[in-house]
Structure formats: structure tokens, C-alpha cells
Design an enzyme around this catalytic site. Structure first.
Site, PDB file in Angstrom:
ATOM      1  N   LYS A 138      17.416  16.285  38.591  1.00  0.00           N
ATOM      2  CA  LYS A 138      18.561  16.992  39.174  1.00  0.00           C
ATOM      3  C   LYS A 138      18.073  17.464  40.547  1.00  0.00           C
ATOM      4  O   LYS A 138      17.609  18.592  40.729  1.00  0.00           O
ATOM      5  CB  LYS A 138      18.990  18.147  38.270  1.00  0.00           C
ATOM      6  CG  LYS A 138      20.339  18.724  38.650  1.00  0.00           C
ATOM      7  CD  LYS A 138      20.912  19.568  37.540  1.00  0.00           C
ATOM      8  CE  LYS A 138      22.070  20.414  38.021  1.00  0.00           C
ATOM      9  NZ  LYS A 138      23.225  19.672  38.514  1.00  0.00           N
TER      10      LYS A 138
HETATM   11  C1  PLP Z   1      25.706  14.499  38.612  1.00  0.00           C
HETATM   12  C2  PLP Z   1      25.803  15.315  37.360  1.00  0.00           C
HETATM   13  N1  PLP Z   1      26.018  14.683  36.190  1.00  0.00           N
HETATM   14  C3  PLP Z   1      26.129  15.376  35.042  1.00  0.00           C
HETATM   15  C4  PLP Z   1      26.027  16.771  35.015  1.00  0.00           C
HETATM   16  C5  PLP Z   1      26.144  17.511  33.728  1.00  0.00           C
HETATM   17  O1  PLP Z   1      24.913  18.085  33.381  1.00  0.00           O
HETATM   18  P1  PLP Z   1      24.783  19.367  32.480  1.00  0.00           P
HETATM   19  O2  PLP Z   1      25.653  19.136  31.288  1.00  0.00           O
HETATM   20  O3  PLP Z   1      23.340  19.421  32.125  1.00  0.00           O
HETATM   21  O4  PLP Z   1      25.231  20.524  33.285  1.00  0.00           O
HETATM   22  C6  PLP Z   1      25.805  17.446  36.211  1.00  0.00           C
HETATM   23  C7  PLP Z   1      25.695  18.904  36.231  1.00  0.00           C
HETATM   24  O5  PLP Z   1      24.615  19.413  36.304  1.00  0.00           O
HETATM   25  C8  PLP Z   1      25.678  16.710  37.411  1.00  0.00           C
HETATM   26  O6  PLP Z   1      25.468  17.337  38.571  1.00  0.00           O
END
Ligand code: PLP
Length: 289
Positions: free
Chosen positions: A158
Site C-alpha cells: 500500500k
Molecule cells: C487500491 C485499493 N484497493 C483496495 C483497498 C481496500 O483495502 P482495505 O480493505 O484493506 O482497506 C484499498 C484501501 O486501502 C485500496 O486503496
């Protein structure tokens, strides 16, 4: 609390101590500002407890390792920082943003190993990410950009660099009156939205992309587990965009998005059906359990 994010009351945890909100600043020659050497987490605290807090801290450390930026804090230390900042701001229901980055130091070229890795934690009140789209069904554009191959960029991190095309795509979507954009990946398969994962329903079964070029969201994993416990069949597979024609329901998952029903993606339309509502309500109960 409202207004510009750099001009608010409160405290931010920065490099081991709480500082006044307006003093949580970095120098313009911060490596991350120039080369995207930054990873972050978005978390939500419900009634005083951050949902899946340790999983988020573990992912932050993993993201740092994936971009060759070892974060000098343990999971326990990150957990303590989050608790301190929530307490200092008197918040029990909040969004929590943890960010780690390469600061300024001896390196101002592409390499950054001589520069310190810094970390900050901020929290604020934040309602539904998609506003009233949350219940009506969000309208999504189809992004012109593609999620890249894991051989191009560490897609499991991330990391700030992965969001450049998210921002461009979300601007384009908003200009068309959409709440967000759905990406295809470098192979043409359905991938994810700019900050959320995607699920589809057909004939009572659920289909969602394999996380081999997208973020394997913590909410995504939670919802898959929940569906399995409800006895719903979940297919994690490669999905072609044309298949959206035959899908009846669709929702997004993410820490900020929670479970958000989708009514339209490009020209494809979906109903906000019973399973979507059930999953959204079950998730709301789970995060407060
Ligand atoms: C590109 C992306 N995909 C998916 C997610 C979903 O991730 P999470 O459920 O861990 O927040 C996020 C959010 O963080 C994101 O930025």
C-alpha cells in the site's frame, strides 16, 4: 472538524511524540515528496476499537519492506501510537491514517538509504466515503489506466506510487459525475476501484478478482470469510469486463468504503439486491462487535 487538513485543532503522533496538528510538517526536500518513498494505512476506529488494527500495522511493515524501506517500529509500537493519538484527540469513532516515509537526509537523488524513515499517525472524524451513494448504489466510471503488473511495481504494497493513477482516474470519474473508477489490470481483467476491492453477484454466488495484481484488502478478506460462513459460494477468479453484463449485483469493499453497493459501472447496471444489503449490514455489525 472541517476545513483544510493542515489547519485543524488536535494532535498528531510524529516520530515518537504528539505534536500540535498545525506543527506536523516536513521539509520540502523530503525524499518521499520527490520519489514516492511512502507507504500508508487507512483504518477505522469504531466505538473505541480499530477494526483489524494489528493486521493494518502488519501490512504497513510489509509495505515498507516491499519498497526497501524498513520501518523502525514494531507492530506493538505502531499499535501504541494509534491508541495515543486517538486518546489525545478524544475520538472513539474515527478514521486513522498511519504513514511512513523517507525523510530528508544526505540523499537527494533516487537512492534513499541514508535518509531516516519517519512515521506519523493522524485521526479524524470521517463519515461515509461515497456519501449517499453508499445506500443508493454508487456510479463508477471505467478507468483509462490499468493496474500494473507485479513485475512493474510491488502491487501488494500500500504504497504512494500506486495511487498516482488512482488520483488521475478518480478526477476523470468525478468530472463525469461518477463517485469512483473501476480499473482493469494489465491483462484486461477486472481489478479494483481507486481505493476499494470489487465483488459481483450472479445466481446467488459471488465472484471477485484474484488478488494477484491488486491490493488484497483487509475488508475483502473479511467479507470473503463472512460469505463463506453464511454458506455463500465465493469464486476468486479472473473476471473479464464483458462478464459485468451478466452480473446482477455489485459492491465495493474497503476500510474507508466499508461495503458500498454499486448501481452502475460504465454502461453496466446492477441492482442493490438482498445479498448486497445483507453483507453491508453484517459488516456494520461485525466492526462494532
Ligand atoms: C487500491 C485499493 N484497493 C483496495 C483497498 C481496500 O483495502 P482495505 O480493505 O484493506 O482497506 C484499498 C484501501 O486501502 C485500496 O486503496
Amino acid at each position: 472538524m472541517a476545513g483544510s487538513y493542515d489547519d485543524r485543532d488536535g494532535q498528531i503522533w510524529m516520530d515518537g511524540k504528539l505534536v500540535d496538528w498545525r506543527d506536523a510538517n516536513v521539509h520540502i526536500l523530503t525524499h518521499a515528496m520527490h520519489y514516492a518513498s511512502s507507504v500508508f494505512e487507512g483504518e477505522r476506529c469504531y466505538e473505541g476499537k480499530i477494526f483489524k488494527s494489528r493486521e493494518h500495522s502488519e501490512r504497513l511493515l510489509k509495505s515498507g519492506a516491499l519498497i526497501d524501506m524498513p520501518i523502525p517500529y514494531s507492530v506493538d509500537e505502531i499499535e501504541a501510537a494509534k491508541e495515543d493519538v486517538l486518546k489525545a484527540n478524544g475520538l472513539k469513532d474515527a478514521y486513522v491514517r498511519v504513514v511512513a516515509w523517507r525523510g530528508s537526509g544526505e540523499d537527494m537523488g533516487v537512492a534513499s538509504s541514508k535518509n531516516p524513515v519517519r512515521m506519523a499517525v493522524a485521526c479524524w472524524e470521517w463519515g461515509a466515503y461515497y456519501g449517499d451513494a453508499k445506500m443508493k448504489g454508487a456510479k463508477l466510471d471505467i478507468a483509462a489506466w490499468k493496474r500494473p503488473s507485479p513485475e512493474t511495481i510491488p502491487t501488494a504494497a500500500k504504497a504512494a506510487g500506486l495511487y498516482m493513477i488512482c488520483t488521475i482516474s478518480k478526477h476523470a470519474a468525478e468530472a463525469k459525475g461518477c463517485s469512483d473508477a473501476l480499473f482493469m489490470d494489465y491483462r484486461g481483467y477486472v481489478a479494483e476501484a481507486t481505493g476499494a476491492n470489487v465483488f459481483f453477484v450472479k445466481d446467488g454466488e459471488v465472484h471477485t478478482p484474484i488478488p494477484d495484481a491488486i491490493l488484497n484488502g483487509i475488508t475483502r478478506q473479511t467479507i470473503i470469510q463472512m460469505l463463506k460462513e453464511k454458506g455463500v459460494t465465493v469464486h476468486e477468479r479472473h473476471i473479464m469486463p464483458e462478464e459485468m453484463e451478466g452480473f446482477e449485483q455489485c459492491w465495493l469493499t474497503g476500510t474507508a468504503a466499508e461495503v458500498t453497493p454499486v448501481g452502475q459501472i460504465g454502461d453496466y447496471t446492477f441492482e442493490v439486491g438482498a445479498l448486497t444489503r445483507d453483507v453491508a449490514e453484517s459488516y456494520e455489525r461485525l466492526v462494532r462487535a
